[in-house]
Design a protein around this motif. Structure first.
Motif, mmCIF file in Angstrom:
data_model
loop_
_atom_site.group_PDB
_atom_site.id
_atom_site.type_symbol
_atom_site.label_atom_id
_atom_site.label_comp_id
_atom_site.label_asym_id
_atom_site.label_seq_id
_atom_site.Cartn_x
_atom_site.Cartn_y
_atom_site.Cartn_z
ATOM 1 N N VAL A 1 40.855 31.931 23.914
ATOM 2 C CA VAL A 1 40.745 32.851 24.875
ATOM 3 C C VAL A 1 39.790 33.906 24.648
ATOM 4 O O VAL A 1 39.672 34.299 23.493
ATOM 5 N N GLY A 2 38.697 34.228 25.524
ATOM 6 C CA GLY A 2 37.477 35.173 25.263
ATOM 7 C C GLY A 2 36.420 34.361 24.788
ATOM 8 O O GLY A 2 35.359 35.044 24.592
ATOM 9 N N GLU A 3 36.524 32.988 24.472
ATOM 10 C CA GLU A 3 35.467 32.432 23.773
ATOM 11 C C GLU A 3 34.429 31.816 24.874
ATOM 12 O O GLU A 3 34.851 31.322 26.113
ATOM 13 N N ALA A 4 33.111 31.767 24.556
ATOM 14 C CA ALA A 4 31.921 31.350 25.759
ATOM 15 C C ALA A 4 31.794 30.040 25.205
ATOM 16 O O ALA A 4 31.714 29.727 24.239
ATOM 17 N N PHE A 5 31.812 28.960 26.315
ATOM 18 C CA PHE A 5 31.392 27.643 25.964
ATOM 19 C C PHE A 5 30.530 27.100 27.256
ATOM 20 O O PHE A 5 30.562 27.738 28.149
ATOM 21 N N TRP A 6 30.226 25.836 27.067
ATOM 22 C CA TRP A 6 29.666 25.206 28.151
ATOM 23 C C TRP A 6 30.580 23.922 28.387
ATOM 24 O O TRP A 6 31.040 23.301 27.486
ATOM 25 N N TYR A 7 30.399 23.256 29.668
ATOM 26 C CA TYR A 7 30.993 22.051 29.961
ATOM 27 C C TYR A 7 30.549 21.319 31.163
ATOM 28 O O TYR A 7 29.709 22.078 31.899
ATOM 29 N N GLU B 1 27.998 23.904 33.381
ATOM 30 C CA GLU B 1 28.412 25.171 33.658
ATOM 31 C C GLU B 1 28.905 25.988 32.281
ATOM 32 O O GLU B 1 29.241 25.480 31.493
ATOM 33 N N ILE B 2 28.629 27.125 32.408
ATOM 34 C CA ILE B 2 28.963 28.290 31.500
ATOM 35 C C ILE B 2 29.987 29.113 31.892
ATOM 36 O O ILE B 2 30.229 29.495 32.927
ATOM 37 N N ALA B 3 31.076 28.981 30.902
ATOM 38 C CA ALA B 3 32.355 29.779 31.283
ATOM 39 C C ALA B 3 32.707 30.617 29.988
ATOM 40 O O ALA B 3 32.217 30.513 28.852
ATOM 41 N N VAL B 4 33.713 31.461 30.137
ATOM 42 C CA VAL B 4 34.596 31.898 29.121
ATOM 43 C C VAL B 4 36.164 31.678 29.268
ATOM 44 O O VAL B 4 36.428 31.829 30.491
ATOM 45 N N ASN B 5 36.623 31.301 28.608
ATOM 46 C CA ASN B 5 38.009 31.111 28.715
ATOM 47 C C ASN B 5 39.035 32.358 29.126
ATOM 48 O O ASN B 5 38.914 33.169 28.213
ATOM 49 N N ALA C 1 22.085 22.515 23.361
ATOM 50 C CA ALA C 1 23.156 23.473 23.898
ATOM 51 C C ALA C 1 22.517 24.521 24.610
ATOM 52 O O ALA C 1 21.328 24.895 24.348
ATOM 53 N N PRO C 2 23.064 25.004 25.589
ATOM 54 C CA PRO C 2 22.465 26.414 26.308
ATOM 55 C C PRO C 2 22.465 27.472 25.325
ATOM 56 O O PRO C 2 23.525 27.345 24.567
ATOM 57 N N VAL C 3 21.388 28.264 25.065
ATOM 58 C CA VAL C 3 21.506 29.259 24.451
ATOM 59 C C VAL C 3 21.263 30.655 25.159
ATOM 60 O O VAL C 3 20.434 30.631 25.805
ATOM 61 N N LEU C 4 22.527 31.382 24.899
ATOM 62 C CA LEU C 4 22.327 32.615 25.630
ATOM 63 C C LEU C 4 22.847 33.727 24.739
ATOM 64 O O LEU C 4 23.710 33.381 23.846
ATOM 65 N N ALA C 5 22.282 34.894 25.035
ATOM 66 C CA ALA C 5 22.646 36.150 24.060
ATOM 67 C C ALA C 5 22.424 35.559 22.714
ATOM 68 O O ALA C 5 23.044 36.248 21.880
ATOM 69 N N GLY C 6 21.347 34.852 22.747
ATOM 70 C CA GLY C 6 21.109 34.660 21.137
ATOM 71 C C GLY C 6 22.118 33.438 20.615
ATOM 72 O O GLY C 6 21.681 33.303 19.342
ATOM 73 N N GLN C 7 22.918 33.009 21.161
ATOM 74 C CA GLN C 7 23.783 32.065 20.549
ATOM 75 C C GLN C 7 23.741 30.669 21.207
ATOM 76 O O GLN C 7 23.812 30.666 22.484
ATOM 77 N N ALA C 8 24.005 29.725 20.480
ATOM 78 C CA ALA C 8 24.141 28.282 21.272
ATOM 79 C C ALA C 8 25.581 28.147 21.620
ATOM 80 O O ALA C 8 26.469 28.374 20.831
ATOM 81 N N LEU C 9 25.846 27.937 22.745
ATOM 82 C CA LEU C 9 27.177 27.655 23.216
ATOM 83 C C LEU C 9 27.508 26.364 22.900
ATOM 84 O O LEU C 9 26.983 25.283 23.132
ATOM 85 N N PRO C 10 28.868 26.551 22.474
ATOM 86 C CA PRO C 10 29.586 25.064 22.069
ATOM 87 C C PRO C 10 30.170 24.184 23.348
ATOM 88 O O PRO C 10 30.248 25.070 24.290
ATOM 89 N N ARG C 11 30.175 22.851 23.208
ATOM 90 C CA ARG C 11 30.393 22.312 24.477
ATOM 91 C C ARG C 11 31.854 22.010 24.445
ATOM 92 O O ARG C 11 32.622 21.855 23.310
ATOM 93 N N ALA C 12 32.829 22.100 25.470
ATOM 94 C CA ALA C 12 34.180 21.832 25.387
ATOM 95 C C ALA C 12 34.466 20.882 26.911
ATOM 96 O O ALA C 12 33.800 20.773 27.639
ATOM 97 N N ARG C 13 35.536 20.251 26.711
ATOM 98 C CA ARG C 13 35.873 19.349 27.811
ATOM 99 C C ARG C 13 36.577 20.345 29.071
ATOM 100 O O ARG C 13 36.138 20.024 30.204
ATOM 101 N N THR C 14 37.305 21.379 28.526
ATOM 102 C CA THR C 14 37.880 21.861 29.568
ATOM 103 C C THR C 14 38.181 23.316 28.899
ATOM 104 O O THR C 14 37.989 23.632 27.491
#
Length: 240
Positions: free
Chosen positions: A201-207, A215-219, A182-195
């Motif tokens: 809301v407010g959680e960072a993830f990649w999809y 793509e790295i996003a925040v809901n 997973a991509p690691v940013l700001a010291g954390q491995a981001l979880p994967r999501a489908r959408t």
């Protein structure tokens, strides 16, 4: 169809003048604004993004690609054919990701007398695209196989574009990410999501975005602001 891909933005006369030059020569050919906020002054990142967009473009289309901070310098201009699509743009690395395939061919455009040293989009690339649209190769081209970044590193693991929502596209194909990474940013491995709605809301993830990229996003938020991301930033992949 002729598609325009630039970092010009929509302010000022620049995009309109590209339309004017092309329409004045091939009035019946549709002109589509693919995007005009490609990564500004960043041909390498813009090239990775264009490469990801290319499979969704129509066959036999012509793309005028202009992200050209070295306009008017010694850098040369290219016409390229890749997978039955044509591309016209500067030889500065912008077209390099497209040209890595075995089916890619490229030609150098000659210097154009009277061309503005600061607006090759209008005076060099748009006229060449109009010639291609009527089945006429631009005069004076010569075949080459030594374009910029011919054998250079792909460099996909970086941010190549940040959209208006603050979502950060990388140049990495999602299907190339090994399981458990997973991509690691700001010291954390981001979880994967489908959408987006799969996360709070407010959680960072990649999809995997609509173009097949990581793509790295925040809901309902901005990943760029939350994670301090900018175009060109490296993205590290590690164990989740």
């Amino acid at each position: 169809m002729i598609l325009l891909y630039t970092d010009f933005g929509l302010e000022g006369p620049y995009v309109g003048l590209l339309h004017r030059v092309i329409a004045g020569r091939v009035a019946a050919t549709p002109i589509v604004d693919l995007m005009h906020d490609a990564p500004r002054f960043r041909p390498r990142e813009a090239g990775l993004l264009l490469d990801a967009l290319a499979p969704g473009l129509p066959r036999r289309c012509i793309v005028v690609a202009v992200v050209d901070p070295g306009v008017g310098s010694s850098r040369e201009a290219l016409v390229a054919r890749v997978a039955d699509r044509w591309y016209v743009g500067p030889d500065n690395g912008l077209l390099a990701p497209l040209l890595r395939g075995d089916d890619a061919r490229a030609w150098r455009l000659p210097a154009v007398g009277g061309a503005s040293p600061s607006f090759h989009g209008r005076d060099v690339f748009a006229p060449a695209a109009a010639s291609l649209a009527v089945g006429r190769f631009p005069a004076g081209v010569r075949a080459v196989d030594d374009w910029v970044d011919r054998d250079g590193p792909a460099g996909e693991d970086r941010v190549v574009y940040i959209d208006g929502f603050g979502n950060a596209m990388t140049g990495r194909r999602a299907d190339s990410v090994p399981p458990g990474r997973a991509p690691v940013l700001a010291g954390q491995a981001l979880p994967r999501a489908r959408t987006f709605s799969d996360r709070e809301v407010g959680e960072a993830f990649w999809y995997e975005n609509a173009f097949g990229l990581v793509e790295i996003a925040v809901n309902q938020g901005s990943a760029a602001a939350a994670l301090g991301l900018a175009v060109g930033d490296p993205v590290t992949f590690a164990a989740e």
